[in-house]
Design an enzyme around this catalytic site. Structure first.
Site, PDB file in Angstrom:
ATOM      1  N   VAL A 184       1.314 -16.919  32.403  1.00 16.21           N
ATOM      2  CA  VAL A 184       1.230 -18.113  31.554  1.00 16.21           C
ATOM      3  C   VAL A 184      -0.229 -18.560  31.450  1.00 16.21           C
ATOM      4  O   VAL A 184      -0.882 -18.838  32.464  1.00 16.21           O
ATOM      5  CB  VAL A 184       2.117 -19.252  32.104  1.00 16.21           C
ATOM      6  CG1 VAL A 184       2.032 -20.469  31.187  1.00 16.21           C
ATOM      7  CG2 VAL A 184       3.567 -18.787  32.265  1.00 16.21           C
ATOM      8  N   LYS A 185      -0.704 -18.589  30.205  1.00 15.47           N
ATOM      9  CA  LYS A 185      -2.109 -18.930  29.971  1.00 15.47           C
ATOM     10  C   LYS A 185      -2.202 -20.430  29.673  1.00 15.47           C
ATOM     11  O   LYS A 185      -1.567 -20.934  28.743  1.00 15.47           O
ATOM     12  CB  LYS A 185      -2.609 -18.108  28.782  1.00 15.47           C
ATOM     13  CG  LYS A 185      -4.086 -17.866  28.744  1.00 15.47           C
ATOM     14  CD  LYS A 185      -4.398 -16.876  27.640  1.00 15.47           C
ATOM     15  CE  LYS A 185      -5.863 -16.640  27.478  1.00 15.47           C
ATOM     16  NZ  LYS A 185      -6.139 -15.869  26.253  1.00 15.47           N
TER      17      LYS A 185
END
Ligand code: E4P
Length: 218
Positions: free
Chosen positions: A86-87
């Site tokens: 997850v960025k």
């Protein structure tokens, strides 16, 4: 050093994967838009298609800027595939979200990092990756590679596990310098990676070998 490709283009991801040198993929909302991918369902499906090509980590960026929204989106993204990272943007709620995901075993990539202080915060929050954007710093006459060097020193001083993912790589010298400094990962366009192949002496040497082979076998 791990090689990630910074694109949402499936053909380019496949080409890099087929070369046998690809360790992962990074994307961002601009790269998804460039491929004409829009709408939550299509975006999630596209991430899945990327995960089906590569063996390594695939960064998928949240678009919320508040803690609750980032958690909701990040959990949805993480369900797509175990390869999803997850960025999360380097903002206050982003740091909080990184801590939340890290405590729950969800991998994160802290993006839009432009200073050593931001990188220190990302590591303290437990980010799996930190993404300093070296090309965008160079674009404003600031030393992008110098930032990678400083972050390397800080992380080594304290043994942080966060991997330094040199992002916004523009050309082959960025890749070579990152490897010299000791970045853990670099992400850039396919053109920067394939440019590493090129050397005029390789082309001339190969031409001569083939010519000599032809002469002695005709
Ligand atoms: C990082 O993960 C970003 O997607 C990316 O490297 C940004 O690169 P750019 O500055 O070429 O847009």
């Amino acid at each position: 050093m791990k090689f990630f490709i910074d694109t949402a283009n499936l053909a380019e991801i496949k080409e890099a994967h087929d070369m046998g040198i690809l360790d992962g993929v990074t994307t961002n909302p601009s790269l998804m838009a460039k491929e004409g991918i829009s709408g939550t369902d299509n975006i999630l499906k596209h991430y899945k298609a990327i995960c089906d090509i590569v063996e390594g980590d695939v960064s998928a960026e949240v678009i919320s800027t508040d803690f609750a929204g980032m958690v909701r989106e990040g959990e949805l993204l993480a369900e797509i595939d175990p390869k999803i990272v997850v960025k999360v943007p380097m903002i206050k709620d982003g740091v909080k979200a990184i801590r939340y995901f890290s405590d729950r075993g969800i991998k994160t990539n802290c993006t839009l990092v432009f200073s050593a202080g931001q990188a220190l915060l990302a590591a303290k929050a437990g980010a799996s990756y930190v993404s300093p954007f070296i090309g965008r710093l160079d674009d404003i006459s600031t030393d992008g590679l110098g930032l990678i060097e400083t972050i390397r020193t800080i992380y080594d001083n304290y043994g942080y596990d966060t991997e330094i993912l040199a992002a916004s790589v523009r050309h082959p010298m960025h890749i070579i310098e990152c490897a010299t400094i000791g970045a853990d990962v670099m992400t850039g366009p396919l053109s920067a990676i394939t440019a590493l192949l090129k050397h005029p002496l390789t082309d001339l040497g190969l031409e001569k070998f083939l010519e000599d082979y032809r002469k002695s076998n005709s």
